[in-house]
Design an enzyme around this catalytic site. Structure first.
Site: not given
Lengths: 567, 155
Positions: A52, A114-115, A164, A480
């Site tokens: 993502e 969940f999630q 949802k 760097m």
């Protein structure tokens, strides 16, 4: 009586209404109804990334290179937490994005489902605004607001969190044509009195500098900036985010300024008497120590759309809050109508001084080296692409060399993570750039450390046949970090050596791409030419470069702009 | 600001993220139920206050920001104090409450609960005047402020 649509249908219809042709995302439980609707239509193309973070970087690259709002779609929980780095990157650079995230059903929110994650809470400090849509009746208006907020004023990412069950609920669909919010009315026109004062100060200048930043790019003000600079014959410097805002090949361009800016730009910035800051914010990497900067006496005009950027780090004399193009148009109008002009003799002297600083040749490097110098690779890339490519970068030495040595003549061609400094940005951003500019040449200048942070996107590039050219400046160090350790930490290279590197050629080939390893300076140009001839293929060019090369000039942290370390 | 879920946490989050200091904060809906009014007390140099104001204005849900210090204003805070009150102490505390124009709003044989309204410094002064060992519990609302005279905050 209009037909009732589900929340999922409404969301996709809203994207269509906004003219979104391409979104980047990754499915999951909470967004399944949205994906189902995406599946049933063909106006909005979905690009499936492999992580993502890359979805948001790709939407970001798409937005930066096209001036459209970039859109990403992620699921709840880990989908969102993975996206946070991308969102913060866009926030720091003021990039207009709309991120749609799935959320657990409203009746499960707060129950450690969940999630489940508090998406609005987690993203709050790194978005321009965010929404949790708790009822389908608010959905269309919320998405309209999201696009409006993201793309107006000082742009930025806006997140819309959709539970949802809201994607399943039905309601009649009507997309609002216009939106007005009493608490959000960005200023457009600059105050005319302030603009007049600015004109007077500009006309009195003896040692002027135009210092311009990302605001010029974001507001598409490059043409007006050029017009202003040409009327006045003033020197112009760009910030890292502002490159391409003024043509780098123009004789009035004195290079990038800041920590790794040119000697002439930093000296001119320090010793000018009138500074005209346009869409820039005097940040720590640009002016160094603000106290040291304020030691010199100069008057500052600051044009910016965000009032909070004005007098934040440096006190300014004439602030002008407004949209950069609108303000520049007014400025130009006043300057054209007046018969006065700045003291030409003084200006001549000032240019003489700047030319003396230029003679210092601060970007010189060993062009006869038998090991590939990273600067040379960028210079050759510039020649081979005739300066006409879109260049993305990751973060570190290679980013600075890209900024110093690729001469950007046009805006929206240089795409990098300036504010947040996100390693892993380059390749996914390049995917977005390529999708927004299917015919454009797109190269990602990176290093062997940065590229590994989002290397999985080689798979996405394969799926969508994105013919990026990956320019890997491979010095086997986090360059760097190594440079700072050499300068400031007694050569103790703690954890900055990149051991156990993959064979990038085989890795690229395993994804069905072309890999090339280049070890000799004389092969650099031909390899680049060959790579760009392969128009339909991603080519991973692994340049084995000098391990000890450093970026110069350098203003060490906490030092003043004129206290550069020079080569 | 808009009377919406999350608006308060945006303000609180802004202060902690940018290292500004919140001395007190009080917020409730106004006569227009779509709006909330917040009084926030903070300290800082002029530059810091300028930044605080600008940053607050940038929050999408903030409709208007005024600095009450810019004009003449009134501020009040409410405090409830529960104190030990036994024997001769009961009279003394009652007198003190009268002097500060507070009222005793709950009584038991061992304690008083006192309501007091005023500027924050008046409330401080009252607490100082009390024998600190007598104080069982205090709860304060933080200041609410409004402009004096015809100065009206309109959105």
């Amino acid at each position: 009586m209009s037909v009732e649509l589900t929340g999922a249908e409404i969301t996709i219809r809203c994207l269509q209404e906004e003219g979104v042709d391409c979104i980047f995302g990754y499915p999951g439980g909470a967004v399944l109804f949205l994906y189902d609707e995406l599946f049933k239509q063909d106006k909005v193309r979905h690009i499936l990334v492999r992580h993502e973070q890359a979805a948001v970087h790709a939407a970001d690259g798409y937005a930066r290179s096209s001036n459209k709002v970039g859109v990403a779609l992620v699921t709840s929980g880990p989908g969102v937490t993975n996206a946070v780095t991308g969102i913060a990157t866009a926030y720091m650079d003021s990039i207009p994005l709309v991120i749609i995230s799935g959320q657990v059903p409203t009746n499960a929110i707060g129950l450690d489902a969940f999630q489940e994650v508090d998406t609005v809470g987690i993203t709050r400090p790194c978005v321009k605004h965010n929404f949790l849509v708790s009822d389908v009746s608010e959905l269309a208006t919320t998405i309209k607001k999201a696009f409006y907020i993201a793309s107006t004023g000082r742009p930025g990412p806006v997140l819309v969190d959709i539970p949802k069950d809201v994607t399943q609920q039905k309601i009649a669909f009507a997309y609002p044509e216009k939106i007005s919010m009493r608490s959000y009315n960005p200023v457009i026109k600059g105050n005319l009195k302030q603009i007049k004062k600015a004109v007077e100060l500009i006309l009195s200048a003896k040692r002027p500098v135009l210092y311009t930043g990302g605001g010029v790019i974001l507001s598409d003000a490059a043409k007006l900036l050029i017009e202003l600079a040409k009327i006045l014959n003033f020197p112009c410097t760009n910030t890292l985010m502002g490159l391409g805002g003024f043509p780098a090949t123009d004789k009035q361009f004195i290079g990038m300024l800041g920590m790794h800016g040119t000697y002439e730009a930093n000296m001119a910035m320090q010793y000018c008497d009138v500074l005209i800051a346009i869409g820039a914010r005097f940040d720590d990497r640009v002016i160094g120590n603000p106290k040291h900067f304020s030691n010199e006496n100069r008057k500052i005009i600051h044009i910016d759309i965000d009032p909070s950027s004005i007098s934040k780090r440096v006190k300014v004399d004439i602030p002008i809050v407004g949209n950069v193009p609108d303000v520049l148009r007014e400025l130009i109008k006043f300057l054209k109508s007046t018969k006065e002009e700045p003291d030409q003799n003084a200006l001549k002297e000032w240019w003489k001084q700047i030319d003396l600083w230029r003679e210092r040749d601060c970007l010189k490097y060993d062009r006869q080296s038998s090991i590939i110098k990273p600067q040379m690779v960028v210079e050759k890339l510039y020649e081979v692409t005739k300066g006409d490519a879109f260049i993305t970068s990751d973060v570190g030495q290679h980013q600075m060399w890209a900024a110093q040595f690729y001469k950007f003549d046009k805006p929206r061609r240089w795409i990098n993570s300036g504010g947040l400094g996100t390693m892993g940005f380059g390749m996914p951003a390049a995917m977005g750039v390529q999708l927004a500019n299917p015919k454009g040449k797109v190269a990602c200048i990176t290093g062997e450390a940065s590229i590994q942070m989002c290397i999985q996107e080689l798979s996405t590039c394969k799926q969508y046949k994105l013919p990026l050219k990956i320019i890997n400046l491979n010095n086997r160090y986090m360059g760097m970090v190594r440079q700072w350790q050499e300068f400031f930490h007694g050569n103790r290279y703690a954890e900055s050596y990149m051991d156990a590197l993959p064979d990038f050629i085989k890795l690229a080939e395993s994804y069905g791409h072309v890999g090339m390893r280049i070890e000799q300076p004389e092969d650099v140009e031909s390899a680049l030419k060959e790579a760009f001839k392969l128009k339909d293929q991603l080519v991973f060019l692994d340049f084995i470069t000098d391990q000890t090369e450093n970026v110069f000039p350098m203003v060490p942290g906490g030092k003043g702009l004129s206290e550069m370390i020079l080569v | 600001m808009e009377n919406e879920a999350g608006a308060l946490s945006r303000v609180a989050g802004l202060f902690s993220a940018r290292g500004y200091n919140i001395e007190s904060l009080s917020v409730a809906p106004t006569e227009d139920p779509t709006l909330s009014r917040m009084t926030l007390v903070t300290t800082g140099s002029d530059e810091v206050i300028e930044q605080v104001t600008k940053q607050l204005n940038k929050l999408i849900e903030v409709v208007k920001v005024i600095d009450l210090i810019d004009g003449s204003h009134i501020e009040r805070e409410l405090m409830l104090v529960k104190v030990k009150a036994t024997g001769s102490g009961r009279d003394e505390i009652k007198r003190l409450v009268d002097i500060f124009r507070g009222c005793i709003i709950d009584v038991t044989d061992k304690s008083y609960t006192i309501e007091l309204t005023g500027t924050s410094s008046k409330l401080d002064a009252f607490l100082e005047a009390l024998d600190s060992s007598a104080v069982l519990e205090t709860v304060r609302t933080g200041a609410s402020g409004i402009g004096r005279g015809d100065w009206v905050l309109k959105v």
